[in-house]
Enzyme design. Structure first.
Site, PDB file in Angstrom:
ATOM      1  N   LYS A 195       0.634  -1.508   0.078  1.00 54.04           N
ATOM      2  CA  LYS A 195       0.135   0.249  -0.047  1.00 54.04           C
ATOM      3  C   LYS A 195       0.807   1.254  -0.030  1.00 54.04           C
ATOM      4  O   LYS A 195       1.432   1.300   0.652  1.00 54.04           O
ATOM      5  CB  LYS A 195      -1.204   0.496   1.335  1.00 54.04           C
ATOM      6  N   GLY A 231      -4.465   0.143   4.533  1.00 55.97           N
ATOM      7  CA  GLY A 231      -4.148  -0.722   5.510  1.00 55.97           C
ATOM      8  C   GLY A 231      -4.372  -1.076   5.973  1.00 55.97           C
ATOM      9  O   GLY A 231      -3.591  -2.173   6.430  1.00 55.97           O
ATOM     10  N   GLU A 269      10.106  -0.440  10.802  1.00 55.00           N
ATOM     11  CA  GLU A 269      10.966   0.918  10.704  1.00 55.00           C
ATOM     12  C   GLU A 269      10.548   2.387  10.925  1.00 55.00           C
ATOM     13  O   GLU A 269       9.706   3.008  10.326  1.00 55.00           O
ATOM     14  CB  GLU A 269      11.321   1.140   9.114  1.00 55.00           C
ATOM     15  N   CYS A 304      13.023  10.211   8.673  1.00 52.58           N
ATOM     16  CA  CYS A 304      13.890   9.716  10.465  1.00 52.58           C
ATOM     17  C   CYS A 304      14.937   9.293  10.634  1.00 52.58           C
ATOM     18  O   CYS A 304      14.958   9.612  11.995  1.00 52.58           O
ATOM     19  CB  CYS A 304      12.915   8.057  10.771  1.00 52.58           C
ATOM     20  N   GLU A 406       9.902  13.661  17.574  1.00 57.70           N
ATOM     21  CA  GLU A 406      10.504  13.577  16.331  1.00 57.70           C
ATOM     22  C   GLU A 406       9.325  14.671  15.270  1.00 57.70           C
ATOM     23  O   GLU A 406       8.598  14.939  15.554  1.00 57.70           O
ATOM     24  CB  GLU A 406       9.661  12.368  15.623  1.00 57.70           C
TER      25      GLU A 406
HETATM   26  P1  NAI Z   1       1.920   7.468   9.684  1.00 58.64           P
HETATM   27  O1  NAI Z   1       2.672   6.397  10.259  1.00 58.64           O
HETATM   28  O2  NAI Z   1       0.136   6.930   9.640  1.00 58.64           O
HETATM   29  O3  NAI Z   1       1.575   7.036   7.457  1.00 58.64           O
HETATM   30  C1  NAI Z   1       2.517   6.050   6.596  1.00 58.64           C
HETATM   31  C2  NAI Z   1       2.200   5.303   6.082  1.00 58.64           C
HETATM   32  O4  NAI Z   1       1.179   3.744   7.378  1.00 58.64           O
HETATM   33  C3  NAI Z   1       0.881   5.391   4.739  1.00 58.64           C
HETATM   34  O5  NAI Z   1       1.394   5.027   4.725  1.00 58.64           O
HETATM   35  C4  NAI Z   1      -0.754   5.353   6.214  1.00 58.64           C
HETATM   36  O6  NAI Z   1      -0.896   5.557   4.945  1.00 58.64           O
HETATM   37  C5  NAI Z   1      -0.382   4.169   6.580  1.00 58.64           C
HETATM   38  N1  NAI Z   1      -1.378   3.873   7.835  1.00 58.64           N
HETATM   39  C6  NAI Z   1      -1.355   4.935   8.932  1.00 58.64           C
HETATM   40  N2  NAI Z   1      -2.075   4.892   9.571  1.00 58.64           N
HETATM   41  C7  NAI Z   1      -2.904   3.585   9.618  1.00 58.64           C
HETATM   42  C8  NAI Z   1      -3.583   2.626   9.820  1.00 58.64           C
HETATM   43  N3  NAI Z   1      -4.100   2.282  11.066  1.00 58.64           N
HETATM   44  N4  NAI Z   1      -3.299   1.354   9.605  1.00 58.64           N
HETATM   45  C9  NAI Z   1      -2.455   0.901   8.878  1.00 58.64           C
HETATM   46  N5  NAI Z   1      -1.791   1.189   8.033  1.00 58.64           N
HETATM   47  C10 NAI Z   1      -1.835   3.380   7.605  1.00 58.64           C
HETATM   48  O7  NAI Z   1       2.474   8.686   9.340  1.00 58.64           O
HETATM   49  P2  NAI Z   1       2.215   9.754   8.366  1.00 58.64           P
HETATM   50  O8  NAI Z   1       0.875  10.399   9.440  1.00 58.64           O
HETATM   51  O9  NAI Z   1       2.579  10.507   7.226  1.00 58.64           O
HETATM   52  O10 NAI Z   1       3.456  11.280   9.101  1.00 58.64           O
HETATM   53  C11 NAI Z   1       3.234  11.290  10.558  1.00 58.64           C
HETATM   54  C12 NAI Z   1       4.328  11.595  11.405  1.00 58.64           C
HETATM   55  O11 NAI Z   1       4.915   9.807  11.132  1.00 58.64           O
HETATM   56  C13 NAI Z   1       5.605  12.467  10.792  1.00 58.64           C
HETATM   57  O12 NAI Z   1       5.394  13.271  11.000  1.00 58.64           O
HETATM   58  C14 NAI Z   1       6.542  11.857  11.129  1.00 58.64           C
HETATM   59  O13 NAI Z   1       7.082  12.057  12.367  1.00 58.64           O
HETATM   60  C15 NAI Z   1       6.700  10.327  11.235  1.00 58.64           C
HETATM   61  N6  NAI Z   1       6.888   9.110  10.118  1.00 58.64           N
HETATM   62  C16 NAI Z   1       8.411   8.724  10.221  1.00 58.64           C
HETATM   63  C17 NAI Z   1       8.629   8.101   8.915  1.00 58.64           C
HETATM   64  C18 NAI Z   1       9.436   7.006   8.494  1.00 58.64           C
HETATM   65  O14 NAI Z   1      10.000   7.468   7.711  1.00 58.64           O
HETATM   66  N7  NAI Z   1      10.238   6.562  10.063  1.00 58.64           N
HETATM   67  C19 NAI Z   1       7.645   8.172   7.713  1.00 58.64           C
HETATM   68  C20 NAI Z   1       6.310   9.243   7.501  1.00 58.64           C
HETATM   69  C21 NAI Z   1       5.792   9.490   9.152  1.00 58.64           C
END
Ligand code: NAI
Ligand code: MG
Length: 507
Positions: A195, A231, A269, A304, A406
């Protein structure tokens, strides 16, 4: 220290500039076909640098997930029986095809993420070709071992694929983070349903489309949709046998809960708040440049692994920051498709207001001092997109919220230190443990400190990105499992089976 207006805002367009594409409606890829969602709804994709909608993708749902997981399940057995080196060869052909399309991919990545094409989007596209090439060479490394049980037995292990991998990726380096799951999963003989992130699905969709030209249908399925609608059904699907997630720590916890219901292996990750520790002997230009690179300023620090807690020895605290600010002034912020620019925009309105809230809080905080950047201008070129300024707060403590959470934006907190033991304690006083950076000419000190940091990935005297072959991943709440490497592939995308044969023939 006086507040310096850092970083140039680039209002003029340079000669070297790619054009934006006009609006296009994309489809998802399930079972080798380009398809719409069952619900027929669409998600609009906004270019964060212009705030204009330039594409739409299907708003995938439960039914689409079922369709995709069925395709991946049906394709699994046959794909797992393709000889590993042969699977590797197909990945090498995908790598060549990606290499022929670097410019197109770079353009897509820059438009959907707002990342500057020269400093970020093009290097990301090139690294993706390298990733497919690296894992393409590892087919022969899916080795087991023999166990010495004595002359009457042949006991050996096999590295077998797990089955259907359910993968979820974020938007910050969407094509790279997607490739880091697709390539090793396929090399090891798994099939995958991925996804994409709702904010940046187009580059990885293109990669999945390229894959279809070389591999059987159903092996790589790429669905688009929101986290909870698309997701959640993926991670809860009974036929998904392995979950691989990159994203926030909060969602990572939900993934682990869902995996516990079916005892499915997970790789996570997650986030970070990584320390950059500068010793007094490294008060020099190269260290300043390294700290800038480690903070990922040219990626708007949406990384990250950003070295976002800067621990400067008290002897060099002011002079190092002065040098850092003067170098940040040379970076140009603006249109990500313009080759002249170093820094693009944040990903979306939500992240933009989140980051601005942190900056506002920093500016109102009684003891911390804003020494660079601050609130972005409300008018002019920068207000056309989610552009922010590289921002530094000094005189902060490690306990402050801005030094703990973060931020995922260009906000660096500078903290002074005197005693080595104490700086290591502060560096480790975080629920995260992803990366770490150390700057010193004393290599013995540097390595001892590297060994003392609670982090999965530490660099001494450099602030580079990951390279294929390095095991990459976090400790503590930064995650579980490793990517980017042979070990990562073996740990994350294979399971071990032992086979034992009796060699004593019954008489
Ligand atoms: P997120 O963790 O919500 O999104 C990442 C992925 O997870 C997206 O594809 C999203 O659709 C999916 N997702 C979200 N909720 C889900 C659920 N309940 N079940 C299954 N899949 C789900 O991150 P978001 O909201 O885009 O960013 C928020 C914060 O997360 C950022 O400010 C940052 O601190 C952190 N982040 C960290 C990343 C990393 O590389 N470690 C990458 C992106 C965000
Ligand atoms: Mg979220």
């Amino acid at each position: 220290m006086t507040l310096s207006k850092s970083t140039q805002i680039n209002n003029s367009k340079s000669a070297q500039k790619t054009e934006y594409t006009s609006i296009k409606n994309h489809k998802m890829i399930i079972d080798g076909q380009l398809v719409d969602s069952h619900g027929l709804d669409r998600i609009q994709i906004e270019c964060p640098a212009t705030k204009e909608i330039f594409a739409t993708v299907p708003r995938g749902n439960n039914q689409d997930v079922n369709f995709a997981v069925k395709a991946a399940s049906d394709a699994f057995r046959k794909w797992s029986l393709v000889e590993p080196r042969e699977r590797g060869k197909l990945l090498l052909r995908i790598a060549d095809a990606i290499e022929n399309e670097i410019e197109n991919l770079a353009n897509i990545i820059a438009q959907e993420t707002g990342n500057a094409i020269r400093t970020q989007a093009r290097p990301e596209a090139k690294l993706v070709a390298d990733i497919f090439r690296y894992f393409g060479g590892l087919g022969g490394e899916l080795k087991g071992e023999t166990i010495p049980l004595g002359e009457n037995f042949l006991s050996y292990t096999r590295r077998e694929p797990i089955g259907v991998v359910g993968a979820i990726i974020p938007w910050n380096a969407p094509v790279l983070l997607g490739a880091l799951k697709i390539a090793p999963a396929l090399c090891a003989g798994n099939t995958i349903v991925m996804k994409a992130a709702e904010d940046a699905p187009l580059g990885i969709l293109r990669i999945a489309e390229i894959c279809q030209n070389f591999i059987p249908k159903g092996v790589v399925n790429l669905i688009t949709g929101f986290g909870e609608e698309c997701g959640t059904p993926l991670i809860e699907h009974p036929h998904v046998r392995k979950i691989s997630f990159t994203g926030s720590t909060g969602v990572g916890k939900l993934i682990m809960q869902a995996a516990s219901e079916r005892i499915v292996p997970v790789s996570l990750e997650l986030g970070g708040k990584s320390p950059s520790i500068v010793y007094p002997d490294a008060n020099e230009d190269w260290a300043v440049e390294g700290v800038m690179a480690a903070m990922r300023f040219t990626r708007q620090s949406q990384s990250c692994t950003a070295g976002s807690r800067l621990f400067l020895h008290e002897k060099i605290f002011d002079s190092f920051l002065e040098k850092l600010i003067s170098k940040l002034k040379n970076l140009k912020i603006g249109d990500p498709l313009d080759e002249a620019n170093d820094i693009g925009s944040l990903i979306n309105r939500k992240q933009y207001s989140r980051v601005l809230n942190y900056i506002q809080e920093g500016m109102e905080h009684p003891s911390s001092e804003l020494i660079c950047g601050g609130m972005p201008p409300e008018n002019g070129e920068m207000s056309k997109g989610y552009f922010t300024l590289p921002t530094i707060f000094s005189n902060t403590t490690n306990e402050w919220r801005l030094a703990k959470e973060e931020i995922f934006g260009p906000v660096l907190t500078a903290i002074s230190w005197k005693d080595e033991e104490n700086v290591i304690k502060m560096a480790n006083d975080s629920h995260y443990g992803l990366a770490g950076y150390i700057w010193t000419h004393d290599i013995g000190k540097g390595l001892k400190t590297a060994h003392s940091l609670e982090a999965g990935w530490v660099q001494v005297n450099q602030g580079l990105g990951q390279m294929p072959g390095q095991s990459y991943g976090g400790v503590k709440q930064s995650g579980i499992g490793r990517e980017f490497s042979l070990n990562g592939m073996l740990e994350s995308f294979t399971q071990t089976k032992n086979v034992t044969v009796s060699l004593s023939t019954p008489s």
